[in-house]
Every structure is written in structure tokens, then in C-alpha cells.
Design a protein around this motif. Structure first.
Motif, PDB file in Angstrom:
ATOM      1  N   ARG A 225       0.817  -1.219   0.000  1.00 27.45           N
ATOM      2  CA  ARG A 225       0.000   0.000   0.000  1.00 27.45           C
ATOM      3  C   ARG A 225       0.852   1.271   0.000  1.00 27.45           C
ATOM      4  N   SER A 226       2.070   1.176   0.512  1.00 28.98           N
ATOM      5  CA  SER A 226       2.937   2.359   0.522  1.00 28.98           C
ATOM      6  C   SER A 226       3.434   2.709  -0.876  1.00 28.98           C
ATOM      7  N   PHE A 227       3.295   1.776  -1.833  1.00 28.35           N
ATOM      8  CA  PHE A 227       3.787   2.004  -3.196  1.00 28.35           C
ATOM      9  C   PHE A 227       2.671   2.144  -4.229  1.00 28.35           C
ATOM     10  N   VAL A 228       1.426   1.834  -3.854  1.00 20.98           N
ATOM     11  CA  VAL A 228       0.337   1.852  -4.843  1.00 20.98           C
ATOM     12  C   VAL A 228      -0.828   2.693  -4.330  1.00 20.98           C
ATOM     13  N   ASN A 229      -1.670   3.102  -5.265  1.00 20.35           N
ATOM     14  CA  ASN A 229      -2.871   3.851  -4.873  1.00 20.35           C
ATOM     15  C   ASN A 229      -4.111   3.279  -5.553  1.00 20.35           C
ATOM     16  N   LYS A 230      -4.080   1.986  -5.842  1.00 19.87           N
ATOM     17  CA  LYS A 230      -5.210   1.302  -6.449  1.00 19.87           C
ATOM     18  C   LYS A 230      -5.709   0.195  -5.518  1.00 19.87           C
ATOM     19  N   GLU A 231      -6.923  -0.267  -5.814  1.00 18.89           N
ATOM     20  CA  GLU A 231      -7.501  -1.359  -5.016  1.00 18.89           C
ATOM     21  C   GLU A 231      -7.768  -2.594  -5.876  1.00 18.89           C
ATOM     22  N   ASN A 232      -7.080  -2.688  -6.995  1.00 18.78           N
ATOM     23  CA  ASN A 232      -7.328  -3.770  -7.963  1.00 18.78           C
ATOM     24  C   ASN A 232      -6.495  -5.014  -7.673  1.00 18.78           C
ATOM     25  N   TRP A 233      -6.262  -5.308  -6.387  1.00 19.76           N
ATOM     26  CA  TRP A 233      -5.355  -6.410  -6.075  1.00 19.76           C
ATOM     27  C   TRP A 233      -5.794  -7.144  -4.817  1.00 19.76           C
ATOM     28  N   GLU A 234      -5.271  -8.352  -4.684  1.00 15.14           N
ATOM     29  CA  GLU A 234      -5.603  -9.215  -3.537  1.00 15.14           C
ATOM     30  C   GLU A 234      -4.431 -10.145  -3.282  1.00 15.14           C
ATOM     31  N   LEU A 235      -4.162 -10.423  -2.010  1.00 13.60           N
ATOM     32  CA  LEU A 235      -3.124 -11.389  -1.651  1.00 13.60           C
ATOM     33  C   LEU A 235      -3.779 -12.713  -1.265  1.00 13.60           C
ATOM     34  N   LEU A 236      -3.214 -13.803  -1.790  1.00 14.65           N
ATOM     35  CA  LEU A 236      -3.697 -15.144  -1.477  1.00 14.65           C
ATOM     36  C   LEU A 236      -2.606 -15.850  -0.694  1.00 14.65           C
ATOM     37  N   THR A 237      -2.844 -16.011   0.584  1.00 14.03           N
ATOM     38  CA  THR A 237      -1.772 -16.378   1.525  1.00 14.03           C
ATOM     39  C   THR A 237      -1.743 -17.860   1.917  1.00 14.03           C
ATOM     40  N   ASP A 238      -2.389 -18.708   1.135  1.00 13.62           N
ATOM     41  CA  ASP A 238      -2.470 -20.134   1.502  1.00 13.62           C
ATOM     42  C   ASP A 238      -1.470 -21.010   0.758  1.00 13.62           C
ATOM     43  N   TYR A 239      -0.524 -20.405   0.047  1.00 11.68           N
ATOM     44  CA  TYR A 239       0.351 -21.209  -0.814  1.00 11.68           C
ATOM     45  C   TYR A 239       1.835 -20.966  -0.546  1.00 11.68           C
ATOM     46  N   HIS A 240       2.180 -20.707   0.713  1.00  7.49           N
ATOM     47  CA  HIS A 240       3.593 -20.493   1.059  1.00  7.49           C
ATOM     48  C   HIS A 240       4.297 -21.798   1.434  1.00  7.49           C
ATOM     49  N   PHE A 241       3.537 -22.874   1.584  1.00  7.26           N
ATOM     50  CA  PHE A 241       4.084 -24.206   1.896  1.00  7.26           C
ATOM     51  C   PHE A 241       4.908 -24.206   3.183  1.00  7.26           C
ATOM     52  N   GLY A 242       4.481 -23.415   4.155  1.00 13.88           N
ATOM     53  CA  GLY A 242       5.155 -23.420   5.457  1.00 13.88           C
ATOM     54  C   GLY A 242       6.011 -22.203   5.711  1.00 13.88           C
ATOM     55  N   GLY A 243       6.233 -21.377   4.687  1.00 13.12           N
ATOM     56  CA  GLY A 243       7.022 -20.166   4.884  1.00 13.12           C
ATOM     57  C   GLY A 243       8.127 -20.015   3.862  1.00 13.12           C
ATOM     58  N   TYR A 244       8.895 -18.966   4.011  1.00  9.75           N
ATOM     59  CA  TYR A 244       9.947 -18.650   3.040  1.00  9.75           C
ATOM     60  C   TYR A 244      10.996 -19.768   2.979  1.00  9.75           C
ATOM     61  N   GLY A 245      11.256 -20.234   1.782  1.00  6.50           N
ATOM     62  CA  GLY A 245      12.265 -21.277   1.589  1.00  6.50           C
ATOM     63  C   GLY A 245      11.798 -22.675   1.950  1.00  6.50           C
ATOM     64  N   LYS A 246      10.537 -22.812   2.389  1.00  2.00           N
ATOM     65  CA  LYS A 246      10.015 -24.126   2.764  1.00  2.00           C
ATOM     66  C   LYS A 246       9.401 -24.816   1.547  1.00  2.00           C
ATOM     67  N   VAL A 247       9.679 -26.088   1.400  1.00  2.00           N
ATOM     68  CA  VAL A 247       9.091 -26.879   0.321  1.00  2.00           C
ATOM     69  C   VAL A 247       8.717 -28.251   0.873  1.00  2.00           C
ATOM     70  N   ASN A 248       7.929 -28.985   0.107  1.00  2.00           N
ATOM     71  CA  ASN A 248       7.651 -30.378   0.467  1.00  2.00           C
ATOM     72  C   ASN A 248       7.576 -31.218  -0.799  1.00  2.00           C
ATOM     73  N   GLU A 249       7.323 -32.493  -0.658  1.00  3.13           N
ATOM     74  CA  GLU A 249       7.334 -33.395  -1.814  1.00  3.13           C
ATOM     75  C   GLU A 249       6.210 -33.082  -2.787  1.00  3.13           C
ATOM     76  N   VAL A 250       5.103 -32.532  -2.291  1.00  2.77           N
ATOM     77  CA  VAL A 250       3.992 -32.163  -3.180  1.00  2.77           C
ATOM     78  C   VAL A 250       4.430 -31.050  -4.126  1.00  2.77           C
ATOM     79  N   LEU A 251       5.073 -30.017  -3.583  1.00  3.38           N
ATOM     80  CA  LEU A 251       5.528 -28.897  -4.413  1.00  3.38           C
ATOM     81  C   LEU A 251       6.599 -29.345  -5.406  1.00  3.38           C
TER      82      LEU A 251
END
Length: 298
Positions: A200-226
Motif C-alpha cells: 500500500r505504501s507504493f500503490v494507490n489502487k484497489e485492484n489487487w488481492e493477496l492469497l496467503t495459503d500457498y507459502h508451503f510453510g514459509g519462506y524457503g520451505k518446500v515439500n514433496e507435493v511442491l
């Protein structure tokens, strides 16, 4: 280059991937975009040295090292984790950066948390002399200006633009340049919702959304499914995906299609932000854990 995926989806939904990973062999994807105007600014202000921050397998560190070499800058990388100083030869990203002429300075994780504080920066200047500072991940106003050039007039046909998120700079540029009828979907590689305020500090539009269910446990985390998904995607499409960012985003988009998230006949554009250099380092970790590796023919 836009590449339509020959995958069949329900409801006549189509997927196209923008191959930003092919822009440059060593400064690919969003790193090329983020560095473009920062390098021009450094040249204009007659700086001789670039200094930046990153972790053990940082795409950003590798990109700054090569771009600096290509443009004639001295480069300094402040690396998170003082234990890595004796392991450069074992680390493909750090070896690459050093071979490009980057001076690597290893600091503890505690010190690294101070990287944005003025006193810490002044200490770096006292040690290394004057430098042009590029923040971790490369995100600043000039980086966002570069990322605004990712979308082109030919992309006007798309209803949804999908992008992975690290520090929020790439998606901010895309949001700023997206057309009124387009929705920008961001897939954070990190846990949590804190990136909303940064974007929000860089944009002035509302045409966006964050989908937060696909981080697979966090930054740098992976599993066999991914890992299995990335390998299968490559076998079908001959497009490599990295496991930290783009792989998670593409997995998320296809999962959402199967869950009827998108209206019928939606045209979806996936932004491939690069990061392929990190696969070698990830495979080292996977082998150590006796897990399947990412099987991509570079």
C-alpha cells in the motif's frame, strides 16, 4: 515473451505465462526490472560501488554481482549468517557472486536485522567507503518504476495477472500498470499478512488481492507435493519453475482454478519472475534431507 500453456481447464479458462525469466541469462526476471533504474541512478550520481544484502541462495545477490560486473561497478554483498564465510565453495550462489567480483561480508543474523538502521549503514560506510545502497530484494521506488514495465499493451486481453511476492516490489509495479478491468493476485512466499501495508505504501489502487495459503510453510520451505508439481509442470510444458516463488504461485493458481475461484472464460497471465539459479542450492538441501530433487535440464 508470452507463452500460452496447452493445459485444458474447466470453464474455458486459459493460462499464459510471461517468460520474464528469459530476459537475461544471469539477471533474469524481476531482478532485471528492479535493477534497471537503480543502475542508471548509480551511474548518474557517479557511484563506483554497489552494496546490498541477501541470504545464502539469494537471487538478488547473484543478480547484483553479475550486473555490477557487466556495468563496471564494484559490488559488496552483506550476507546473512556469519557461519557461511567458510562455506563459499560449497554454495553455488555465493561462489557465482564471488566469481563475478563481489566482495562478500558475512554477519550474524542478529546484526543482519539492523540492516535498515541509519547507524548500521553509517558503520558500513566507515568500513567500505561511499556506496550506492540497494535494499534487500531490491525493492525501492526505482525498482517499482522498472517493474511497471513488465506489463505491455499486448497484455490488455487478460482478466487476471498473477505474481509471486517476496518484498512486494514486483507486484507493486504490476498493480500500478494494470488496466482498470484487470485484477492482480499476489502469492506471498512468506507467512503472514504484513506485506499488505508495504504494498500500500507504493500503490494507490484497489485492484489487487493477496492469497496467503500457498507459502508451503514459509519462506524457503518446500515439500514433496511442491517438488512433484514443479517436476510435472516442467515435463509437460518445458518451463522451469523455482521452488521459492514462481513454483508456489503457479501451484496456487492451478489449485484455485480447480476450486472454481475464477469465473468462466477467464484469461489469466502468470508472471515468471525468474529465480532459476536458486534451484541448485535447493537441490543441495533436498539431497541432504534425502528428499526428491527438482529435475530440470538447464
Amino acid at each position: 515473451m508470452n507463452q500460452q500453456l496447452p493445459l485444458l481447464f474447466p470453464n474455458a479458462i486459459s493460462l499464459t505465462i510471461k517468460r520474464e525469466d528469459l530476459i537475461h541469462p544471469f539477471v533474469s526476471g524481476n531482478k532485471f526490472r528492479k535493477l534497471k533504474y537503480n543502475l542508471l541512478q548509480a551511474e548518474t550520481q557517479q557511484y563506483k560501488t554497489l552494496l546490498t544484502f541477501g541470504g545464502a541462495f539469494s537471487n538478488h545477490i547473484a543478480a547484483v554481482a553479475y550486473a555490477g560486473k557487466e556495468k563496471g561497478f564494484k559490488t559488496i554483498g552483506i550476507i546473512r549468517g556469519d557461519e557461511l564465510g567458510s562455506k563459499i565453495s560449497e554454495n553455488p550462489t555465493l561462489s557465482f557472486a564471488e566469481n563475478c567480483g563481489m566482495q562478500l561480508e558475512f554477519i550474524s543474523r542478529e546484526e543482519y536485522r539492523l540492516k535498515s538502521e541509519l547507524s548500521f549503514i553509517e558503520n558500513l560506510k566507515a568500513k567500505f567507503g561511499d556506496f550506492y545502497l540497494i535494499p534487500e530484494g531490491g525493492t525501492n521506488a526505482l525498482a517499482i518504476k522498472g517493474c511497471q514495465e513488465i506489463l505491455t499493451p499486448e497484455d490488455a486481453e487478460f482478466d487476471y495477472i498473477c505474481c509471486s511476492i517476496g518484498t512486494g516490489g514486483t507486484i507493486s509495479g504490476i498493480i500500478n500498470s494494470a488496466l482498470p478491468h484487470q485484477k492482480v493476485l499476489g502469492f506471498p512466499a512468506l507467512k503472514g499478512d504484513f506485506l499488505k501495508e508495504e504494498i500500500r505504501s507504493f500503490v494507490n489502487k484497489e485492484n489487487w488481492e493477496l492469497l496467503t495459503d500457498y507459502h508451503f510453510g514459509g519462506y524457503g520451505k518446500v515439500n514433496e507435493v511442491l517438488i512433484g508439481f514443479i517436476n510435472s509442470f516442467y515435463q509437460k510444458n518445458k518451463i522451469p519453475l523455482d521452488p521459492i516463488y514462481t513454483g508456489k504461485m503457479v501451484f496456487g493458481v492451478i489449485d484455485l482454478i480447480q476450486k472454481n475461484f475464477f469465473p468462466a472464460q477467464s484469461k489469466i497471465l502468470l508472471i515468471h519472475t525468474g529465480g532459476i539459479q536458486g534451484i541448485q542450492g535447493m537441490n543441495m538441501k533436498l539431497r541432504n534431507k534425502k528428499l526428491p530433487i527438482i529435475e530440470i535440464n538447464d
